[in-house]
Every structure is written in C-alpha cells, then in structure tokens.
Write a protein that holds these residues in place. Structure first.
Motif, PDB file in Angstrom:
ATOM      1  N   HIS A  99      31.341  41.491  26.342  1.00  0.00           N
ATOM      2  CA  HIS A  99      31.072  40.254  25.608  1.00  0.00           C
ATOM      3  C   HIS A  99      30.224  39.317  26.474  1.00  0.00           C
ATOM      4  O   HIS A  99      30.562  38.147  26.673  1.00  0.00           O
ATOM      5  CB  HIS A  99      32.383  39.586  25.197  1.00  0.00           C
ATOM      6  CG  HIS A  99      33.103  40.324  24.119  1.00  0.00           C
ATOM      7  ND1 HIS A  99      33.148  39.891  22.819  1.00  0.00           N
ATOM      8  CD2 HIS A  99      33.782  41.492  24.147  1.00  0.00           C
ATOM      9  CE1 HIS A  99      33.838  40.753  22.086  1.00  0.00           C
ATOM     10  NE2 HIS A  99      34.237  41.728  22.875  1.00  0.00           N
ATOM     11  N   GLY A 100      29.133  39.845  26.981  1.00  0.00           N
ATOM     12  CA  GLY A 100      28.279  39.099  27.894  1.00  0.00           C
ATOM     13  C   GLY A 100      27.683  37.830  27.312  1.00  0.00           C
ATOM     14  O   GLY A 100      27.285  36.934  28.052  1.00  0.00           O
ATOM     15  N   ALA A 109      33.599  33.787  35.208  1.00  0.00           N
ATOM     16  CA  ALA A 109      33.819  33.881  33.758  1.00  0.00           C
ATOM     17  C   ALA A 109      32.776  34.776  33.100  1.00  0.00           C
ATOM     18  O   ALA A 109      33.115  35.656  32.293  1.00  0.00           O
ATOM     19  CB  ALA A 109      33.775  32.484  33.135  1.00  0.00           C
ATOM     20  N   HIS A 110      31.516  34.573  33.438  1.00  0.00           N
ATOM     21  CA  HIS A 110      30.458  35.398  32.844  1.00  0.00           C
ATOM     22  C   HIS A 110      30.564  36.857  33.297  1.00  0.00           C
ATOM     23  O   HIS A 110      30.302  37.766  32.500  1.00  0.00           O
ATOM     24  CB  HIS A 110      29.084  34.813  33.163  1.00  0.00           C
ATOM     25  CG  HIS A 110      28.784  33.568  32.390  1.00  0.00           C
ATOM     26  ND1 HIS A 110      28.595  33.556  31.022  1.00  0.00           N
ATOM     27  CD2 HIS A 110      28.650  32.286  32.786  1.00  0.00           C
ATOM     28  CE1 HIS A 110      28.360  32.322  30.612  1.00  0.00           C
ATOM     29  NE2 HIS A 110      28.384  31.527  31.664  1.00  0.00           N
ATOM     30  N   ASN A 111      30.965  37.082  34.527  1.00  0.00           N
ATOM     31  CA  ASN A 111      31.148  38.457  35.005  1.00  0.00           C
ATOM     32  C   ASN A 111      32.258  39.163  34.239  1.00  0.00           C
ATOM     33  O   ASN A 111      32.115  40.321  33.844  1.00  0.00           O
ATOM     34  CB  ASN A 111      31.433  38.480  36.507  1.00  0.00           C
ATOM     35  CG  ASN A 111      30.212  38.186  37.342  1.00  0.00           C
ATOM     36  OD1 ASN A 111      29.076  38.318  36.884  1.00  0.00           O
ATOM     37  ND2 ASN A 111      30.436  37.765  38.581  1.00  0.00           N
ATOM     38  N   VAL A 112      33.381  38.476  34.031  1.00  0.00           N
ATOM     39  CA  VAL A 112      34.493  39.075  33.281  1.00  0.00           C
ATOM     40  C   VAL A 112      34.060  39.344  31.837  1.00  0.00           C
ATOM     41  O   VAL A 112      34.312  40.423  31.290  1.00  0.00           O
ATOM     42  CB  VAL A 112      35.750  38.175  33.327  1.00  0.00           C
ATOM     43  CG1 VAL A 112      36.836  38.701  32.384  1.00  0.00           C
ATOM     44  CG2 VAL A 112      36.278  38.076  34.757  1.00  0.00           C
ATOM     45  N   ALA A 113      33.398  38.380  31.217  1.00  0.00           N
ATOM     46  CA  ALA A 113      32.948  38.554  29.832  1.00  0.00           C
ATOM     47  C   ALA A 113      32.008  39.750  29.715  1.00  0.00           C
ATOM     48  O   ALA A 113      32.142  40.583  28.807  1.00  0.00           O
ATOM     49  CB  ALA A 113      32.270  37.285  29.331  1.00  0.00           C
ATOM     50  N   ARG A 114      31.076  39.852  30.635  1.00  0.00           N
ATOM     51  CA  ARG A 114      30.128  40.973  30.624  1.00  0.00           C
ATOM     52  C   ARG A 114      30.868  42.296  30.829  1.00  0.00           C
ATOM     53  O   ARG A 114      30.586  43.293  30.163  1.00  0.00           O
ATOM     54  CB  ARG A 114      29.071  40.745  31.713  1.00  0.00           C
ATOM     55  CG  ARG A 114      27.800  41.502  31.541  1.00  0.00           C
ATOM     56  CD  ARG A 114      26.660  41.047  32.446  1.00  0.00           C
ATOM     57  NE  ARG A 114      27.007  40.368  33.694  1.00  0.00           N
ATOM     58  CZ  ARG A 114      27.014  39.043  33.866  1.00  0.00           C
ATOM     59  NH1 ARG A 114      26.701  38.240  32.871  1.00  0.00           N
ATOM     60  NH2 ARG A 114      27.336  38.516  35.023  1.00  0.00           N
ATOM     61  N   HIS A 115      31.819  42.295  31.743  1.00  0.00           N
ATOM     62  CA  HIS A 115      32.600  43.506  32.022  1.00  0.00           C
ATOM     63  C   HIS A 115      33.377  43.960  30.778  1.00  0.00           C
ATOM     64  O   HIS A 115      33.559  45.151  30.560  1.00  0.00           O
ATOM     65  CB  HIS A 115      33.559  43.256  33.189  1.00  0.00           C
ATOM     66  CG  HIS A 115      34.269  44.469  33.652  1.00  0.00           C
ATOM     67  ND1 HIS A 115      33.680  45.406  34.458  1.00  0.00           N
ATOM     68  CD2 HIS A 115      35.516  44.922  33.395  1.00  0.00           C
ATOM     69  CE1 HIS A 115      34.530  46.378  34.692  1.00  0.00           C
ATOM     70  NE2 HIS A 115      35.662  46.109  34.060  1.00  0.00           N
ATOM     71  N   LEU A 116      33.804  43.003  29.965  1.00  0.00           N
ATOM     72  CA  LEU A 116      34.553  43.317  28.741  1.00  0.00           C
ATOM     73  C   LEU A 116      33.644  43.613  27.553  1.00  0.00           C
ATOM     74  O   LEU A 116      34.127  43.831  26.447  1.00  0.00           O
ATOM     75  CB  LEU A 116      35.503  42.168  28.404  1.00  0.00           C
ATOM     76  CG  LEU A 116      36.620  41.907  29.421  1.00  0.00           C
ATOM     77  CD1 LEU A 116      37.384  40.639  29.054  1.00  0.00           C
ATOM     78  CD2 LEU A 116      37.558  43.099  29.501  1.00  0.00           C
TER      79      LEU A 116
END
Length: 181
Positions: free
Chosen positions: A142-143, A133-140
């Motif tokens: 929105h880390g 989840a944190h990896n996807v958020a950071r990638h988008l």
C-alpha cells in the motif's frame, strides 16, 4: 572441505512496485460515518481525536471511535478485531497515532485494514516517523497510502497547543479523505 552457511533474511519480501488502490470520499461529510482509531498510549492524539469528532459531528458526520491499547497477544488480537469492525462500519477512517516505531507500524497496518475494504483512510504519523510509515505501507503493498504528517513530539504539549494543531490539521485530513466542503 568447505562448509556453506546460508544466512536467512528475517523479513518477508517486499510487496513489489505495484501499490494497492487508494480511495476518496468525493462527497460531503453529511450522513457519513467516519471511524477514528485512537491509541490509549497517546493522550495528545486522544485530545486531537476528540476535537475532530466534535467537528465531524458539526459537519454532519457521525463518528465511531476505537481505542487500541496493545499490539500483540490476546489484547492485540482484540484490538485488530475492533479495528476490522470499525473498518466495516465506517464510510472512511482516520487512524493514528504513529509517534514511535511500533505505534507507527500498527497505525499503518490498521489503516491498510480499512483501505483493503475499499474505503478512504488516512494514517496520522508524526514527522519523526514518516519514513518508517511509508516503508511499512510499501512493504504491505500500500505504498500510496495517504499519510498526514503532524509535528513531533505531540506528547506533553499543553491543551491549547493541541487544540491549535487539531485546528490546523483538520482541513488537511478532510482533503486527504476527499471530503467535499
């Protein structure tokens, strides 16, 4: 003669080190509309979400619920449109449930859709998938997206266990949203 092979990376470049802003309510729930994104695949999250809707109403908020069922194709596009409508109509939102790889990815993407409108949001993710989840958020980009981590697995637990989990995590959800109690 030497041939050169160029290997392409099958993912987009990360968004960088700067994270999009996060938002908090800073007010009591009374009079607010809280959006809740549920997922037809996860009975456990539907159960918890239903309890939270009851408690949000008890605490003075109205709720809007969207139940998603697909990630791709026409139904997936319909779900994303419904999430966008939920984001526009809500003062804040709770988006879940990340309890598998694809569900976690779309939980984060849908939470980002709310946050992109400048509204408080939390993503609900089971502890087995929190790194993803944190990896996807950071990638988008929105880390700093607020993620509430629940135990894994939630599915197949009896209703009384889900009620206890709902009760334990409801105040944590309100704290992450910044609701004044």
């Amino acid at each position: 003669m030497t041939a050169t092979i160029k290997v392409r990376r099958p993912t987009a470049a990360p968004a960088g080190d700067t994270s999009a802003p996060t938002f908090t309510l800073g007010v009591a729930l009374s009079g607010l509309t809280i959006g809740l994104r549920e997922d037809r695949a996860w009975r456990s999250w539907q159960h918890i979400g239903d309890r939270w809707c009851e408690w949000l109403a008890r605490d003075g908020a109205s709720t809007l619920t969207v139940e998603t069922q697909a990630q791709v194709g026409g139904p997936g596009s319909d779900d994303r449109r419904n999430v966008d409508e939920l984001a526009r109509a809500s003062d804040a939102a709770i988006v879940g449930l990340g309890t598998c790889g694809s569900c976690t990815t779309f939980t984060i993407k849908d939470a980002v859709a709310v946050e992109a409108l400048g509204k408080p949001v939390i993503a609900i993710v089971c502890d087995e998938f929190v790194v993803h989840a944190h990896n996807v958020a950071r990638h988008l980009g929105h880390g700093d997206l607020k993620v509430l981590t629940m135990p894994y697995p939630l599915e197949a637990r009896p209703a009384d266990e889900l009620d206890a989990i709902a009760l334990e995590f409801y105040p944590k959800a309100l704290d992450l949203l910044g609701a004044i109690r």
